[in-house]
Design a protein around this motif. Sequence first.
Motif, mmCIF file in Angstrom:
data_model
loop_
_atom_site.group_PDB
_atom_site.id
_atom_site.type_symbol
_atom_site.label_atom_id
_atom_site.label_comp_id
_atom_site.label_asym_id
_atom_site.label_seq_id
_atom_site.Cartn_x
_atom_site.Cartn_y
_atom_site.Cartn_z
ATOM 1 N N VAL A 1 0.853 -1.185 0.000
ATOM 2 C CA VAL A 1 0.000 0.000 0.000
ATOM 3 C C VAL A 1 0.892 1.239 0.000
ATOM 4 C CG1 VAL A 1 -1.665 1.355 1.330
ATOM 5 C CG2 VAL A 1 -1.941 -1.122 1.142
ATOM 6 N N LEU A 2 0.603 2.166 -0.903
ATOM 7 C CA LEU A 2 1.341 3.425 -1.009
ATOM 8 C C LEU A 2 0.421 4.549 -0.553
ATOM 9 C CD1 LEU A 2 2.968 2.897 -4.548
ATOM 10 C CD2 LEU A 2 3.926 2.295 -2.303
ATOM 11 N N LEU A 3 0.713 5.120 0.596
ATOM 12 C CA LEU A 3 -0.175 6.111 1.210
ATOM 13 C C LEU A 3 0.455 7.498 1.136
ATOM 14 C CD1 LEU A 3 -2.893 6.297 2.688
ATOM 15 C CD2 LEU A 3 -1.642 6.008 4.839
ATOM 16 N N HIS A 4 -0.267 8.417 0.527
ATOM 17 C CA HIS A 4 0.205 9.799 0.359
ATOM 18 C C HIS A 4 -0.052 10.619 1.617
ATOM 19 C CE1 HIS A 4 -3.828 11.595 -0.003
ATOM 20 N NE2 HIS A 4 -4.176 10.448 -0.582
ATOM 21 N N GLY A 5 0.196 11.926 1.531
ATOM 22 C CA GLY A 5 -0.089 12.840 2.629
ATOM 23 C C GLY A 5 -0.848 14.055 2.136
ATOM 24 N N VAL A 6 -0.525 15.231 2.687
ATOM 25 C CA VAL A 6 -1.202 16.492 2.369
ATOM 26 C C VAL A 6 -0.204 17.419 1.671
ATOM 27 C CG1 VAL A 6 -2.374 18.495 3.365
ATOM 28 C CG2 VAL A 6 -2.675 16.238 4.411
ATOM 29 N N PRO A 7 -0.546 18.028 0.537
ATOM 30 C CA PRO A 7 -1.821 18.011 -0.168
ATOM 31 C C PRO A 7 -1.739 17.168 -1.440
ATOM 32 C CG PRO A 7 -0.588 19.948 -0.847
ATOM 33 C CD PRO A 7 0.338 19.103 0.006
ATOM 34 N N THR A 8 -1.244 15.954 -1.331
ATOM 35 C CA THR A 8 -0.967 15.152 -2.509
ATOM 36 C C THR A 8 -2.026 14.059 -2.698
ATOM 37 O OG1 THR A 8 0.566 13.726 -1.254
ATOM 38 C CG2 THR A 8 1.497 15.647 -2.336
ATOM 39 N N SER A 9 -1.675 13.012 -3.430
ATOM 40 C CA SER A 9 -2.590 11.909 -3.721
ATOM 41 C C SER A 9 -1.748 10.737 -4.210
ATOM 42 C CB SER A 9 -3.601 12.321 -4.802
ATOM 43 O OG SER A 9 -2.941 12.503 -6.051
ATOM 44 N N GLY A 10 -2.401 9.689 -4.695
ATOM 45 C CA GLY A 10 -1.667 8.558 -5.231
ATOM 46 C C GLY A 10 -0.765 8.928 -6.387
ATOM 47 N N TRP A 11 -1.042 10.045 -7.031
ATOM 48 C CA TRP A 11 -0.205 10.579 -8.126
ATOM 49 C C TRP A 11 1.248 10.743 -7.686
ATOM 50 C CZ3 TRP A 11 -0.112 11.387 -13.205
ATOM 51 C CH2 TRP A 11 0.655 12.409 -13.751
ATOM 52 N N LEU A 12 1.476 10.985 -6.412
ATOM 53 C CA LEU A 12 2.825 11.174 -5.875
ATOM 54 C C LEU A 12 3.722 9.972 -6.167
ATOM 55 C CD1 LEU A 12 4.726 12.891 -3.961
ATOM 56 C CD2 LEU A 12 3.724 11.591 -2.074
ATOM 57 N N TYR A 13 3.125 8.794 -6.280
ATOM 58 C CA TYR A 13 3.901 7.555 -6.446
ATOM 59 C C TYR A 13 3.955 7.069 -7.896
ATOM 60 C CZ TYR A 13 3.696 7.066 -1.351
ATOM 61 O OH TYR A 13 3.824 7.262 0.009
ATOM 62 N N ARG A 14 3.551 7.894 -8.844
ATOM 63 C CA ARG A 14 3.400 7.433 -10.226
ATOM 64 C C ARG A 14 4.690 6.887 -10.830
ATOM 65 N NH1 ARG A 14 4.080 12.554 -9.668
ATOM 66 N NH2 ARG A 14 5.341 13.823 -11.108
ATOM 67 N N HIS A 15 5.862 7.414 -10.405
ATOM 68 C CA HIS A 15 7.134 6.954 -10.961
ATOM 69 C C HIS A 15 7.585 5.625 -10.356
ATOM 70 C CE1 HIS A 15 7.504 10.712 -13.042
ATOM 71 N NE2 HIS A 15 7.647 11.419 -11.939
ATOM 72 N N MET A 16 6.913 5.155 -9.325
ATOM 73 C CA MET A 16 7.317 3.947 -8.617
ATOM 74 C C MET A 16 6.388 2.762 -8.862
ATOM 75 S SD MET A 16 8.155 5.863 -4.973
ATOM 76 C CE MET A 16 8.193 4.314 -4.095
#
Length: 278
Positions: free
Chosen positions: A32-47
């Motif tokens: 599970v890849l959990l983002h924070g504020v003010p981001t979203s799952g998009w933060l992990y797109r390169h991984m």
Amino acid sequence: MTYSQFRSKQNTFTSKDGNIKYLDQGQGNVIVLLHGVPTSGWLYRHMIDDLSKNYRVIAPDMLGFGSSDSPKGYDIYSEEQHADRLIALMDHLNIENWTHVMHDAGGLWTWELFKKQPHRIEKLIVLNTIIYEEGFDPPIRFKPGLMARTAMWSYRNGITTNMMLKGLFKSGMTQNTLSKIDIEGYRRPLLENKTRAMYYFFSQTCNNLDNYQSVIKSIDIPVTVIWGENDSFLKWMSQQEKVINDLKIAKGNIHLLKARHFIQEEQPNIITKIILDF
């Protein structure tokens, strides 16, 4: 990949509070890849692509972020309720146990999850996460009320949003190399009025950070830390001894990167390799 393409790959879970979008990619043991504020799952797109070659990757947009719903109200975005919805998502997917990666405020939602169902997470990977007050220095703190709501409302305006994001990534990255395509994934949710969860975080959480030390000390699973050592929002050095002792982190499982806060943007390949090795 554009943000529209990313969204087209997401699934929908209808929680009791609203629709939660999530990416579900790959097969096998779950990460599970959990983002924070003010981001979203998009933060992990390169991984995600590399991780999903070996694992089933779940990357949710928590309620109030990304392409998930942003219902009215503020207490609905409390750390406890975020944890409840994450547990409900995993129950919906029939996933009992998983490896858990969290960043920024995702740490608070994770500590709440451990309070409720500590057996669910098998391994924990900490990426520049809120742990203790000693390391917590958020770029914004608001008192609850009209001023804070007005500030959040202003982020729904294109010009103000662009200025805010420019400042955020200038201070949150060693060098801001994000393209317009990259920024779109952070910009569009704000233009879609998804600021209520941010309001709760900056006006409540940032002023009244709960003490999770007893929860953290009770965690007894393998833990690794991957941290941007130049992060000015979440500082490692001021809390490192306490964190290492309380989480019982084994020698060799502390990885300090030449990066600031948004390490998934600066060092995605290195982070992915460390996770796969762990």
